[in-house]
Design a protein around this motif. Sequence first.
Motif, PDB file in Angstrom:
ATOM      1  N   SER A  55      17.326  -9.668  22.718  1.00  0.00           N
ATOM      2  CA  SER A  55      18.363 -10.335  22.281  1.00  0.00           C
ATOM      3  C   SER A  55      19.764  -9.488  23.062  1.00  0.00           C
ATOM      4  CB  SER A  55      18.636  -9.469  21.075  1.00  0.00           C
ATOM      5  OG  SER A  55      19.596 -10.187  20.680  1.00  0.00           O
ATOM      6  N   PRO A  56      20.316 -10.510  23.389  1.00  0.00           N
ATOM      7  CA  PRO A  56      21.487 -10.559  23.923  1.00  0.00           C
ATOM      8  C   PRO A  56      22.733  -9.516  23.341  1.00  0.00           C
ATOM      9  CG  PRO A  56      21.138 -12.630  24.045  1.00  0.00           C
ATOM     10  CD  PRO A  56      19.997 -12.302  23.258  1.00  0.00           C
ATOM     11  N   LYS A  57      22.379  -9.515  22.357  1.00  0.00           N
ATOM     12  CA  LYS A  57      23.382  -8.383  21.334  1.00  0.00           C
ATOM     13  C   LYS A  57      22.794  -7.443  20.882  1.00  0.00           C
ATOM     14  CE  LYS A  57      24.911 -12.394  18.587  1.00  0.00           C
ATOM     15  NZ  LYS A  57      24.877 -13.764  16.869  1.00  0.00           N
ATOM     16  N   ALA A  58      21.278  -7.223  21.336  1.00  0.00           N
ATOM     17  CA  ALA A  58      20.949  -5.815  21.425  1.00  0.00           C
ATOM     18  C   ALA A  58      21.353  -5.597  22.505  1.00  0.00           C
ATOM     19  CB  ALA A  58      19.307  -6.080  20.504  1.00  0.00           C
ATOM     20  N   VAL A  59      21.768  -6.029  23.513  1.00  0.00           N
ATOM     21  CA  VAL A  59      21.458  -5.278  25.122  1.00  0.00           C
ATOM     22  C   VAL A  59      23.105  -5.529  24.455  1.00  0.00           C
ATOM     23  CG1 VAL A  59      21.833  -6.246  27.409  1.00  0.00           C
ATOM     24  CG2 VAL A  59      19.830  -7.111  26.304  1.00  0.00           C
ATOM     25  N   GLU A  60      23.978  -5.698  24.506  1.00  0.00           N
ATOM     26  CA  GLU A  60      25.619  -5.802  24.935  1.00  0.00           C
ATOM     27  C   GLU A  60      25.900  -4.535  23.289  1.00  0.00           C
ATOM     28  OE1 GLU A  60      29.319  -5.782  25.063  1.00  0.00           O
ATOM     29  OE2 GLU A  60      28.090  -6.771  26.135  1.00  0.00           O
ATOM     30  N   ALA A  61      24.913  -4.176  22.261  1.00  0.00           N
ATOM     31  CA  ALA A  61      25.017  -2.769  21.472  1.00  0.00           C
ATOM     32  C   ALA A  61      24.952  -1.677  22.429  1.00  0.00           C
ATOM     33  CB  ALA A  61      24.769  -3.428  20.415  1.00  0.00           C
ATOM     34  N   LEU A  62      23.593  -2.040  23.055  1.00  0.00           N
ATOM     35  CA  LEU A  62      23.328  -0.736  23.691  1.00  0.00           C
ATOM     36  C   LEU A  62      24.996  -0.634  24.522  1.00  0.00           C
ATOM     37  CD1 LEU A  62      19.376   0.264  23.247  1.00  0.00           C
ATOM     38  CD2 LEU A  62      21.399   0.712  21.781  1.00  0.00           C
ATOM     39  N   LYS A  63      24.251  -1.488  25.348  1.00  0.00           N
ATOM     40  CA  LYS A  63      25.659  -1.577  26.540  1.00  0.00           C
ATOM     41  C   LYS A  63      26.514  -0.377  26.037  1.00  0.00           C
ATOM     42  CE  LYS A  63      27.678  -4.127  30.788  1.00  0.00           C
ATOM     43  NZ  LYS A  63      28.035  -5.641  30.563  1.00  0.00           N
ATOM     44  N   GLU A  64      26.929  -1.041  25.106  1.00  0.00           N
ATOM     45  CA  GLU A  64      28.711  -0.251  24.678  1.00  0.00           C
ATOM     46  C   GLU A  64      28.184   1.323  24.343  1.00  0.00           C
ATOM     47  OE1 GLU A  64      29.905  -1.808  21.146  1.00  0.00           O
ATOM     48  OE2 GLU A  64      30.253  -3.891  21.787  1.00  0.00           O
TER      49      GLU A  64
END
Length: 158
Positions: A55-64
């Motif tokens: 999920s793009p939001k999962a990618v973003e949450a872990l990118k942080e």
Amino acid sequence: MDKPIRIIFVCTGNTCRSSMAAELARAKIRDAQMGENAVIIESAGTGAFDGSPASPKAVEALKEKQLDLSGHRARRVTLEMLKEADYIFTMTLLQKQQILYLYPEGEGKIFTLKEFAFEISLGDLNIDDPYGYDLDYYRQCAQQLEEAISRMLAKVLC
């Protein structure tokens, strides 16, 4: 060399919780300098569509958290994966029941992540699915996963 410990995280679609859990666990193992082959971490989903991206939001949450989930591709859990695993951690009690139905001889190595990490058998054993929610919900999910994984790894690797 001893056989590595094989851990598999299981959720439904393998695009949010289990994929985030696997990446968070890999990072904790790297940070602990356990050695590349001491622990094998995998993830899968009970209803995953093979090859789906995270999920793009999962990618973003872990990118942080300076972790890269962009290359993740979902896969459906198989009996072979379950047999090879030393520990199977599901995100919900229902997923645990589904896995036990598929692999009843796995009793004793199949747990919800919260059940194992926090040594609870009653109450909220689930890590809520962030799918369809906003980025803050994914961040909260990642935080829940991180706390449970730290406790789980402390037990598994002691």
